[in-house]
Structure formats: structure tokens, C-alpha cells
Design a protein around this motif. Structure first.
Motif, short mmCIF file in Angstrom:
data_model
loop_
_atom_site.label_atom_id
_atom_site.label_comp_id
_atom_site.label_asym_id
_atom_site.label_seq_id
_atom_site.Cartn_x
_atom_site.Cartn_y
_atom_site.Cartn_z
N PRO A 104 6.94 -2.08 -5.29
CA PRO A 104 6.76 -3.39 -6.21
C PRO A 104 7.09 -4.13 -7.02
O PRO A 104 6.50 -5.02 -7.39
CB PRO A 104 6.71 -2.41 -7.48
N GLU A 150 1.91 -7.87 -1.19
CA GLU A 150 1.39 -7.31 -0.03
C GLU A 150 1.67 -7.53 1.11
O GLU A 150 1.92 -8.49 1.46
CB GLU A 150 0.03 -6.87 -0.69
N LYS A 154 5.48 1.26 -9.66
CA LYS A 154 4.98 2.26 -9.00
C LYS A 154 4.22 3.02 -10.17
O LYS A 154 5.15 3.34 -10.99
CB LYS A 154 4.47 2.52 -7.86
N ALA A 193 0.61 6.84 -7.11
CA ALA A 193 0.53 6.05 -6.69
C ALA A 193 1.11 6.62 -5.35
O ALA A 193 2.47 6.93 -5.17
CB ALA A 193 1.24 5.07 -7.64
N ALA A 232 1.56 2.36 -1.31
CA ALA A 232 1.41 0.95 -2.03
C ALA A 232 2.43 0.14 -2.07
O ALA A 232 3.08 0.20 -2.53
CB ALA A 232 0.85 1.42 -3.55
N VAL A 253 1.93 -2.60 -6.45
CA VAL A 253 0.96 -2.51 -7.94
C VAL A 253 2.37 -1.53 -8.66
O VAL A 253 4.08 -1.47 -8.36
CB VAL A 253 0.71 -1.26 -7.76
N SER A 254 2.21 -1.74 -10.17
CA SER A 254 3.25 -1.60 -11.31
C SER A 254 2.54 -0.79 -12.10
O SER A 254 0.75 -1.17 -12.24
CB SER A 254 3.36 -2.57 -12.01
#
Length: 223
Positions: free
Chosen positions: A86, A90, A210, A214, A218, A221-222
Motif C-alpha cells: 500500500p 500500482e 491494506k 485484500a 493488491a 490500496v489502504s
């Protein structure tokens, strides 16, 4: 109360910082005076200690390593990614991103900062202001450490009946780099641990983690 609640995180860290700084000053003074008495010197007052080069170099060397950590993390995460973390963008989004993604210029929104809606040097400055601020504090802390460290080191040399050395000789000495690298390696290890452990481990409710459910793969994301 609403204002305190909205700023609780920064206020808590500010209080903890001040308490730790005061504790360091008190413990440092006691340790310094203990050494002074062992070596046949005189104990110093609290005010004398906190304005001394011994206290200044200890504080400055910690500050510069912390800001170096954040500076490197901020700048390297522009171009480098870690799949599953996270703390990373990406894969495929490396780089400074487009004006539309950054919501600047014609893509700025009604509540965007004023300098995000302009062009020229103001936009360039604002676009890099966080890295510049971290870099400036790092450089100033490094300079303060080198100057205070030189003074403290020369005090020790004079006590041992050795000649003092100049600033350039000090910043290239093993003493200076031993102090610096001790802190740098620990800060870099902490960042490495955060980046990698956050791939596989979770902390429910934390934006540094994350979501619990998740997948490990991934990224960005958080929870």
C-alpha cells in the motif's frame, strides 16, 4: 473540541515529540554530568547542557536521518514500485503522472489549492514543495550536525591534549560517518520493513495497511 479532533494525529505526535525531546535533554544532562565527574570535571546545569554542542549534535543527527528517510521515500516512490504494497503506486503508473491525474491546470477542481490552477514557476514549485521542504530540512539538519559535531569532537580532542580539527576534516572523518551511518541504516531498514511487511500483514482500520481481506497482490490500496 472539533478542531482538536480534526488535528488529533498531528497534535499527539507533537506532544510525544516534545516529551521525548525533554526526556532526552534530561537523561543526556545526567549522563554528561556523570562522565564529567568521572573525568574530574564539573557538572553543568540543564540550561548549559541544552545549549551545548553535545546536545545539539545528538538532536541534529537524529533529525537529519529522519528527514533523509522521508525525502528518499517521497522521491523514489515517484519512479519505483513494489507490487502488493500500500506504500507504492500500482505497477505501470511510474513517473510524475499527467496533469489530469494530478488535477492541475485546466483539470484543477473548485477546491484545489490556488497554485494548482496556475502555470509557470508557481505550479512547478508547488508540485515539488513537499520534496523540497524535506530536502531543505535534511540539509539544514546535516549542516547543524556537522557544525555541532565538530565542536563536540574538538572539545574531546582538547581534553586529551590533541589539536582541534577543521570542519572539512571533521565531515570526512570516521567519527562523523560513524554517527551518520548508524542512523541512516536504521531508518532505511524501517522503510524497507514497512514496504515489505505491509504486503503480507494487516492492521485493521489503519490507512498504512491494506484492508484485512485484500489480496497480497493488491497495490496502492489502504484500509
Amino acid at each position: 473540541m472539533r478542531r482538536i479532533k480534526d488535528n488529533a494525529l498531528s497534535l499527539t505526535f507533537l506532544v510525544l515529540f516534545l516529551l521525548c525531546l525533554a526526556g532526552q535533554a534530561l537523561a543526556g544532562m545526567l549522563h554528561y554530568n556523570e562522565q564529567q565527574l568521572v573525568e574530574g570535571g564539573e557538572a553543568v546545569s540543564f540550561l548549559t547542557y541544552v545549549t551545548s554542542s553535545s546536545f545539539a549534535v545528538d538532536v541534529a543527527e537524529n533529525w537529519q536521518s529522519e528527514y533523509l528517510q522521508f525525502l528518499l521515500f517521497i522521491m523514489l516512490t515517484i519512479w519505483m514500485v513494489q507490487r502488493g504494497s500500500p506504500e507504492s503506486k500500482e505497477p505501470g503508473r511510474e513517473g510524475a503522472e499527467s496533469d489530469e491525474e494530478q488535477r492541475i491546470g485546466p483539470y484543477a477542481e473548485a477546491d484545489s489549492p490556488a497554485w494548482a490552477r496556475v502555470r509557470g514557476w508557481r505550479l512547478r514549485l508547488f508540485s515539488n514543495s513537499l520534496g523540497l521542504a524535506m530536502g531543505t530540512v535534511f540539509l539544514l539538519s546535516w549542516l547543524a550536525q556537522s557544525v555541532a559535531g565538530q565542536a563536540a569532537y574538538n572539545s574531546e580532542r582538547l581534553a586529551d591534549l590533541r589539536d582541534p580539527i577543521g570542519w572539512s576534516a571533521y565531515v570526512t572523518s570516521p567519527e562523523f560517518w560513524d554517527r551518520s551511518l548508524q542512523n541512516w541504516q536504521s531508518e532505511l531498514l524501517a522503510v524497507l520493513s514497512m514496504v515489505v511487511l505491509s504486503i503480507y500483514l494487516r492492521q485493521r482500520g489503519s490507512p498504512e495497511s491494506k484492508p484485512v481481506g485484500a489480496p497480497h497482490s493488491a497495490t496502492d490500496v489502504s484500509g
